[in-house]
Design a protein around this motif. Structure first.
Motif, PDB file in Angstrom:
ATOM      1  N   ALA A 194       0.014  -6.775   1.255  1.00 34.22           N
ATOM      2  CA  ALA A 194      -0.577  -6.470   2.662  1.00 34.22           C
ATOM      3  C   ALA A 194      -1.719  -7.429   2.830  1.00 34.22           C
ATOM      4  N   ARG A 195      -2.650  -7.822   2.228  1.00 40.17           N
ATOM      5  CA  ARG A 195      -3.904  -8.732   2.227  1.00 40.17           C
ATOM      6  C   ARG A 195      -3.296 -10.317   2.621  1.00 40.17           C
ATOM      7  N   VAL A 196      -2.254 -10.441   1.857  1.00 38.46           N
ATOM      8  CA  VAL A 196      -2.109 -12.005   2.171  1.00 38.46           C
ATOM      9  C   VAL A 196      -1.272 -12.218   3.504  1.00 38.46           C
ATOM     10  N   LEU A 197      -0.600 -11.140   3.904  1.00 35.54           N
ATOM     11  CA  LEU A 197      -0.062 -11.166   5.130  1.00 35.54           C
ATOM     12  C   LEU A 197      -0.981 -11.013   6.391  1.00 35.54           C
ATOM     13  N   ASP A 274       7.126  -9.506  10.218  1.00 42.34           N
ATOM     14  CA  ASP A 274       6.662  -9.486   8.772  1.00 42.34           C
ATOM     15  C   ASP A 274       6.201  -7.965   8.570  1.00 42.34           C
ATOM     16  N   VAL A 275       5.774  -6.939   9.565  1.00 44.20           N
ATOM     17  CA  VAL A 275       5.505  -5.821   9.231  1.00 44.20           C
ATOM     18  C   VAL A 275       6.730  -5.026   8.964  1.00 44.20           C
ATOM     19  N   PHE A 276       7.949  -5.231   9.780  1.00 45.82           N
ATOM     20  CA  PHE A 276       9.267  -4.840   9.342  1.00 45.82           C
ATOM     21  C   PHE A 276       9.451  -5.122   7.869  1.00 45.82           C
ATOM     22  N   MET A 361      -1.147  -5.426  10.115  1.00 47.39           N
ATOM     23  CA  MET A 361      -1.186  -5.631   8.374  1.00 47.39           C
ATOM     24  C   MET A 361      -2.828  -5.074   8.343  1.00 47.39           C
ATOM     25  N   SER A 362      -3.767  -5.149   9.335  1.00 48.58           N
ATOM     26  CA  SER A 362      -5.005  -4.918   9.037  1.00 48.58           C
ATOM     27  C   SER A 362      -5.240  -3.622   8.747  1.00 48.58           C
TER      28      SER A 362
END
Length: 385
Positions: A194-197, A274-276, A361-362
């Motif tokens: 999640a952090r890299v995205l 990307d969230v999906f 993603m945050s």
């Protein structure tokens, strides 16, 4: 709210026609798609906005001296691409992964590496390989601790290779069913992904991976995930994705983790794609399953009560069944992670797309950092912005 990539969803006439053919093959009816493709072919598409490069243009990359290997050298490094070193196949980009060792001639020190090989057969093979090479050579992208470090590359007439500096347990795909891959380690991997995205999406020009799936993620000996699947990335320093390339790849290798609303309906490329993928991957990790049906049921539930009761509660039951004996598993953590995953795969395809209904993603990072197991591991604080 997600940042929006301007004009990232513009399709070429060829891509529209290819997508229409694929839709019929999948049983999804899109009336007039071929007609729209023919009409678009007669019209001049608007120019790309300033600040964005076409994928066909050469990206301006910082000059970094990267070793160049011959095919024979990579064959030696991997012991003849032996079966004992074979790690698997990346589903989307059709490449093969091998373990290897590089021995320093002066010090005799052995460096563990991963070699990714692909055949240079189709037009898109070289484009995907070149995009991945450019991404991993970029100092901003490669600076993130969860992006694999490029050790070298091979560019022969028939074979294309990339060498990664990594001593890996395996790909995330190979670990999902592994009983030793505990709940706490899964949450550690989920948080770092999640952090890299979040990092890639927060750049001045957001970079969207699209190819965010567990076969393109390595896990090192300390259970740190390392992503390398930049071949289909769009935006940022790489420029706008060539939709025709993605359409051709998708026809050959249908994607479980790629947002179906982009592949079938051509919604604008953005962080929500990307969230999906992240939500689908998260579902796979907490249910110990690669079966996309769980994600599809949740994402495509027609009625709200199915979304609420069948989707979330059914997934909670699977998670509880898999991890209730794990000493670091907590029911409240499970509920929070399941709810996050379900929100990530939520359908946003309406007359006016509701991208905001998927979390950014945050927000995903904030939710994962609040998990009890993450706090116990001391992972809730990060030095990365």
């Amino acid at each position: 709210m997600h940042p929006r990539l301007p004009h990232a969803g513009i399709l070429s006439p060829q891509a529209i026609m290819i997508r229409a053919c694929f839709s019929r093959h999948s049983g999804v009816a899109h009336r007039g798609a071929l007609e729209r493709g023919e009409m678009a072919a007669k019209q001049k598409l608007p120019a790309q906005p300033s600040g964005y490069q076409c994928r066909s243009e050469q990206c301006e990359m910082a000059e970094v001296e990267i070793p160049v290997y011959s095919y024979a050298e990579l064959k030696k490094i991997t012991n003849g691409f032996g079966a004992e070193n074979f790690m698997g196949k990346t589903f989307s980009s059709n490449s093969l992964l091998y373990r290897g060792e590089i021995v320093d001639k002066e010090s005799n020190l052995v460096q563990k590496v991963i070699v990714e090989m692909r055949k240079n057969e189709k037009d898109y093979d070289l484009k995907v390989w070149q995009t991945q090479l450019n991404a991993l050579k970029d100092p901003t992208i490669s600076s993130h601790p969860n992006v694999v470090k490029l050790q070298g590359y091979c560019n022969s007439a028939c074979d294309l290779g990339l060498v990664y500096d990594c001593h890996a347990l395996g790909t995330l795909h190979s670990l999902i069913f592994d009983e030793s891959f505990s709940w706490s380690m899964r949450m550690k991997v989920a948080l770092q992904l999640a952090r890299v995205l979040q990092f890639l999406h927060s750049q001045e020009k957001p970079l969207i991976l699209l190819n965010f799936e567990p076969r393109s993620i390595l896990v090192d000996m300390d259970f740190n995930p390392l992503i390398f699947g930049f071949g289909l990335a769009s935006g940022g320093v790489l420029g706008i994705l060539d939709h025709t390339v993605l359409s051709l790849i998708f026809l050959s290798h249908p994607q479980v983790y790629l947002d179906p609303e982009y592949t079938l309906c051509g919604i604008t490329i953005g962080p929500w794609c990307d969230v999906f993928s992240f939500g689908t991957l998260l579902l796979a990790m907490i249910t110990k399953s690669h079966d996309p049906e769980v994600g599809e049921i949740i994402a495509r539930s027609k009625y709200s009560f199915l979304q609420r009761f069948y989707g979330i509660n059914f997934t909670k039951f699977i998670v509880l069944k898999n991890f209730w004996k794990d000493g670091k598993y907590h029911i409240r953590d499970s509920a929070a992670v399941t709810k996050l995953a379900v929100r990530c795969v939520k359908s946003c395809l309406t007359v006016v797309p509701k991208y905001h209904e998927r979390p950014g993603m945050s927000e995903a990072v904030s939710i994962l950092e609040c998990l009890r197991v993450v706090k116990k591991l001391g992972l809730h604080c990060s030095s990365l912005a």
